[in-house]
Write an enzyme that holds these catalytic residues in place. Structure first.
Site, PDB file in Angstrom:
ATOM      1  N   GLY A 270       7.485 -38.935   6.204  1.00  0.00           N
ATOM      2  CA  GLY A 270       6.471 -39.957   6.434  1.00  0.00           C
ATOM      3  C   GLY A 270       6.820 -41.325   5.904  1.00  0.00           C
ATOM      4  O   GLY A 270       5.932 -42.173   5.736  1.00  0.00           O
ATOM      5  N   GLY A 271       8.093 -41.587   5.645  1.00  0.00           N
ATOM      6  CA  GLY A 271       8.500 -42.882   5.113  1.00  0.00           C
ATOM      7  C   GLY A 271       8.225 -44.035   6.048  1.00  0.00           C
ATOM      8  O   GLY A 271       8.282 -45.200   5.634  1.00  0.00           O
ATOM      9  N   GLU A 272       7.907 -43.745   7.305  1.00  0.00           N
ATOM     10  CA  GLU A 272       7.583 -44.802   8.268  1.00  0.00           C
ATOM     11  C   GLU A 272       6.119 -45.212   8.212  1.00  0.00           C
ATOM     12  O   GLU A 272       5.693 -46.093   8.952  1.00  0.00           O
ATOM     13  CB  GLU A 272       7.912 -44.314   9.692  1.00  0.00           C
ATOM     14  CG  GLU A 272       9.375 -43.972   9.907  1.00  0.00           C
ATOM     15  CD  GLU A 272       9.801 -42.667   9.245  1.00  0.00           C
ATOM     16  OE1 GLU A 272      10.998 -42.502   8.975  1.00  0.00           O
ATOM     17  OE2 GLU A 272       8.905 -41.815   8.991  1.00  0.00           O
ATOM     18  N   ASN A 338      14.093 -43.837   2.694  1.00  0.00           N
ATOM     19  CA  ASN A 338      13.898 -45.287   2.595  1.00  0.00           C
ATOM     20  C   ASN A 338      12.610 -45.687   1.875  1.00  0.00           C
ATOM     21  O   ASN A 338      11.623 -44.959   1.895  1.00  0.00           O
ATOM     22  CB  ASN A 338      13.866 -45.892   3.991  1.00  0.00           C
ATOM     23  CG  ASN A 338      12.703 -45.353   4.833  1.00  0.00           C
ATOM     24  OD1 ASN A 338      12.837 -44.321   5.466  1.00  0.00           O
ATOM     25  ND2 ASN A 338      11.572 -46.029   4.834  1.00  0.00           N
ATOM     26  N   ASP A 381      16.682 -49.141   6.502  1.00  0.00           N
ATOM     27  CA  ASP A 381      16.265 -47.781   6.842  1.00  0.00           C
ATOM     28  C   ASP A 381      17.384 -46.765   6.650  1.00  0.00           C
ATOM     29  O   ASP A 381      17.506 -45.802   7.405  1.00  0.00           O
ATOM     30  CB  ASP A 381      15.763 -47.731   8.293  1.00  0.00           C
ATOM     31  CG  ASP A 381      14.926 -46.484   8.576  1.00  0.00           C
ATOM     32  OD1 ASP A 381      14.524 -45.806   7.614  1.00  0.00           O
ATOM     33  OD2 ASP A 381      14.684 -46.195   9.755  1.00  0.00           O
ATOM     34  N   ASN A 463      23.227 -39.075   9.772  1.00  0.00           N
ATOM     35  CA  ASN A 463      21.778 -39.017   9.656  1.00  0.00           C
ATOM     36  C   ASN A 463      21.404 -37.673   9.052  1.00  0.00           C
ATOM     37  O   ASN A 463      21.957 -37.295   8.025  1.00  0.00           O
ATOM     38  CB  ASN A 463      21.136 -39.263  11.026  1.00  0.00           C
ATOM     39  CG  ASN A 463      19.722 -39.795  10.949  1.00  0.00           C
ATOM     40  OD1 ASN A 463      18.800 -39.042  10.694  1.00  0.00           O
ATOM     41  ND2 ASN A 463      19.555 -41.098  11.158  1.00  0.00           N
TER      42      ASN A 463
END
Length: 608
Positions: A270-272, A338, A381, A463
Site C-alpha cells: 500500500g505504499g502508493e 518506497n 519509487d 522489481n
C-alpha cells in the site's frame, strides 16, 4: 460442499520413502522429522462469508483404486502370497503414518535441504536461495522436458504465485485470493478455497497474491483486504481469520507469508496510498498477533527524526515481498519499499527511515537489531523489497540483494555493515559513494516540474522478481532491465484511501528502448559473469538446480532453461501467457518436476 479427506485423495504419499538416487540426488536425503496426529481443525466462524472449499463439480477425487499399486513399494516387498485383507490393513496404517508426516514443523523448514523433493517455503529455504538440490533434470537431458499437466485457475489478471509442495501435495494461490491444493503428480484438485474479496479494495498493481506459508497442519494466506487466514491443509476449511488493519485506507496483503517457529510473518502493501507500513507476526495456532514492527517510526522511536513534521503518519515504507530467516542469529531479514508520496520529496525532508531498507528483526519480539537503507530520501519509487539472499563466503556470513535502484549490495548479515555495492544495470542517478561505500544520489536526479530523464526508471533495474543463488557456481542470478523514465513532480494533497504519488513518470525518448536480461553476478566481486537477453523485459523470477540449470520465463510466454555456468539457452516451451511468477522444483515417486505459473494457469514439467 465439504471437501473430501486428504488421505483419501492422495495416493502419492505411499511413495514418500522412495528416495536415494531415485530423486536424482548425490546422497540419499534424511527424513528426520517426527510429528503426532493432527489436531482437528475448528470450523469457520459464523460470520465467515467465504465459499466453502470443495471438490470441483464433475471431478471425482483422486483415489487409491483397486490396484493397490502402493503395495509394490519397498515397504511391502512385492505382493506374492500376501492376502488382500492384510494388504488393506497395512495400507490403512501406512496412510495414517504418511498423513502425520505431512505435518510441517519448524524444524522441517529449517532443515529443508534434507527434503529436496519438497518445497516448504516461498524461496525454497529460509536463506532465500531458490536453489533445488534435485539433479535428475540436467544439462544433458533438459531438451526432453515436456509439460506433464496444467491446472487452470479460472482467474483473470496476473498470477504471481510460487507453489509449495509437501509430501506429494501442491499448495498454491491465484488472483483474487484463491487458494488450492492439488495432487502434485497429476494436478488433480483436492480442495479449493475462495476468499470473499470486497469490491472496494485498493491494491495498486492487480489482484495478485504470491503464495502461501505452511506450518503444522495449516496453510496461511494474506488477503487483499489485509486479513490473514489460516486454512486446514487437509480440507481447506477456515481455522482462523484475523483483520490486521482497515483496508479502506489503502492497506493490503499480496505477500507470501513466512512461517518461523510458531509465527506467521507478513508485510503490508500500500505504499502508493500513504499508508504507515508495518510487519506483523501472528501465532500460527490461534491467530493472535504477537508483535508488530512499524516501518515508519513514531515520535520517540529511533529514526523518527528522519521525517519532516507529521509526514511520518503517511510515510509509506510497505513490506510487500517475502523476507528470509537466519536461525543462527534468530533474525528475520525483511526489506521495505518506497516512502510516500513515492516521487516527491518535498514535505518529507530527511532520509525517511525505514523506507527502502533491509531490516534485521529479532524473530521472537520483532525488535530491530540493525538496518541498512539502500536509497535515502527516495524520489523515484525504488522499493527495496527484493528478496535478500543469505550466503557464506571466505568465512563471512553475508546477505546479498540486487536492488531496484540498479546496484547489487553485499552486507555482513551479523552487523549490517556494507561490504560492496556494484552497478548491474544502466544508472544515471548516482556517480559517487559516501564514506561507507553507499551509492549517493546526484542533486540533479531529483524530479522537476518540467520533468527530466533518470535511469533506472520507476520499475527499477529489477522489481519483485525472485532471484536465485547457486552454491555450485557461486553465482547470483537475477532478472533485470535497462530502462529510463522522465520523472516530474507536483504538489498533491493526501486523501485517505486514494493514490498518493506526487509525481508522474513516463518513458524517455532520450533513452534506448527497454531491454530485459537474466544476469549472473559474482557476489564476491560484483562482476557480471554472463548475460542472457530476452526479447523484451520480463517479470519472471528465477530458479537454479543441482542439474546445472537456471530456469526463467519471459513476457512472450516462454519457459526457458539455461546452462547455469554459461547462460546458453538449452530448452524452451511456449505456454501462451506472460510470466509474472517464479519457478520451483519438486519430486514425486522418484521423478523430478519443475513448475511455473503463466497466464492464468500453473504448468508442471518433467522428463518423459
Amino acid at each position: 460442499m465439504k471437501a473430501r479427506s486428504l488421505t483419501k485423495n492422495t495416493p502419492r504419499t505411499l511413495h514418500q520413502n522412495r528416495l536415494g538416487n531415485r530423486w536424482g540426488l548425490t546422497e540419499p536425503p534424511e527424513q528426520p522429522w517426527k510429528s503426532g496426529p493432527s489436531r482437528a481443525a475448528s470450523g469457520a466462524p459464523e460470520a465467515e462469508k467465504a465459499f466453502r472449499p470443495c471438490t470441483p463439480p464433475g471431478l471425482k477425487p483422486a483415489t487409491l483404486g483397486t490396484s493397490l499399486r502402493g503395495a509394490e513399494a519397498p515397504l511391502f516387498h512385492g505382493r506374492a502370497g500376501v492376502p488382500a485383507r492384510i494388504l488393506l490393513l497395512l495400507l490403512t496404517a501406512f496412510l495414517f503414518v504418511s498423513y502425520t508426516h505431512a505435518q510441517v514443523t519448524f524444524e522441517r523448514i529449517l532443515n529443508s535441504r534434507k527434503e529436496p523433493q519438497n518445497w516448504l517455503t516461498y524461496s525454497g529455504d529460509y536463506a532465500g536461495r531458490r536453489f533445488s538440490q534435485l539433479d535428475q533434470v540436467n544439462t544433458s537431458n533438459v531438451h526432453s522436458l515436456a509439460a506433464k499437466w496444467v491446472y487452470q485457475t479460472g482467474a483473470t489478471g496476473k498470477i504471481e504465485t510460487t507453489p509449495l509442495v509437501v509430501d506429494g501435495i501442491l499448495y498454491a494461490t491465484a488472483q483474487d485470493d484463491r487458494a488450492f491444493a492439488l495432487d502434485a503428480h497429476t494436478g488433480r484438485p483436492i480442495w479449493m478455497y475462495q476468499y470473499p474479496v470486497p469490491t472496494d479494495i485498493r491494491p495498486c498493481c492487480g489482484h495478485v497474491n504470491r503464495g502461501l506459508a505452511i506450518l503444522g497442519d495449516k496453510v496461511f494466506l494474506g488477503t487483499l483486504d489485509a486479513h490473514v487466514v489460516a486454512l486446514d491443509a487437509k480440507t481447506g476449511n477456515v481455522v482462523w481469520n484475523v483483520s490486521a488493519v482497515d483496508y479502506r485506507k489503502g492497506y493490503s496483503f499480496t505477500v507470501a507469508p513466512l512461517a518461523v517457529k510458531n509465527l506467521v510473518v507478513v508485510g503490508v502493501s500500500g505504499g502508493e496510498y500513504g499508508i504507515r507500513g508495518f510487519i506483523d507476526a501472528y501465532d500460527a495456532t490461534t491467530g493472535e498477533r504477537k508483535w508488530r514492527f512499524y516501518t515508519v517510526p513514531a515520535p520517540g522511536e529511533a529514526g523518527h527524526e528522519t521525517w519532516e513534521g507529521d509526514s511520518w503518519k503517511i510515510g509509506g515504507a510497505p513490506a510487500w515481498n517475502t523476507g528470509t530467516y537466519d536461525a543462527e542469529t534468530n533474525q528475520i531479514f525483511w526489506p521495505t519499499g518506497n516512502p510516500s508520496p513515492s516521487n516527491r520529496g518535498e514535505g518529507r525532508a530527511g532520509d525517511n527511515l525505514y523506507s527502502n531498507t533491509l531490516l534485521a528483526l529479532n524473530a521472537d519480539t520483532g525488535q530491530m537489531n540493525w538496518h541498512f537503507q539502500f536509497t535515502r530520501h527516495d524520489e523515484h519509487d525504488w522499493d527495496a523489497t527484493q528478496v535478500p539472499v543469505l550466503l557464506d563466503a571466505a568465512g563471512k556470513h553475508l546477505i546479498a540483494q540486487a536492488n531496484r535502484n540498479g546496484f547489487f549490495y553485499v552486507l555482513d548479515r551479523v552487523t549490517g555493515k556494507l561490504i560492496s555495492a556494484n552497478a548491474y544495470g544502466k544508472i544515471t542517478w548516482s556517480n559517487t559513494k559516501d564514506a561507507d561505500g553507499r551509492p549517493a544520489a546526484k542533486k540533479e536526479a531529483s524530479p522537476t516540474l518540467e520533468g527530466h530523464t533518470v535511469c533506472p526508471g520507476a520499475l527499477g533495474t529489477t522489481n519483485f522478481m525472485a532471484p536465485t543463488y547457486d552454491p555450485q557456481t557461486a553465482l547470483f542470478y537475477v532478472t533485470s532491465r535497462d530502462q529510463c523514465d522522465i520523472f516530474s513532480t507536483a504538489p498533491q494533497p493526501y486523501e485517505a484511501g486514494h493514490a498518493y504519488y506526487g509525481s508522474a513518470y513516463f518513458p524517455s525518448e532520450e533513452a534506448e528502448p527497454y531491454r530485459g536480461y537474466l544476469k549472473a553476478i559474482d557476489p564476491a566481486t560484483g562482476a557480471i559473469k554472463w548475460t542472457f537477453e530476452h526479447t523484451s523485459p520480463t517479470w519472471s523470477g528465477v530458479l537454479s538446480t543441482a542439474g546445472g540449470l537456471v530456469f526463467t520465463g519471459d513476457a512472450e510466454g516462454n519457459f526457458i532453461a539455461l546452462d547455469a555456468a554459461t547462460g546458453k539457452a538449452l530448452w524452451h516451451f511456449q505456454m501462451g501467457g506472460a510470466v509474472y511468477a517464479a519457478p520451483m522444483a519438486f519430486a514425486v515417486d522418484g521423478k523430478e518436476y519443475v513448475a511455473i505459473a503463466s497466464g492464468s494457469a500453473l504448468y508442471v514439467f518433467g522428463l518423459p
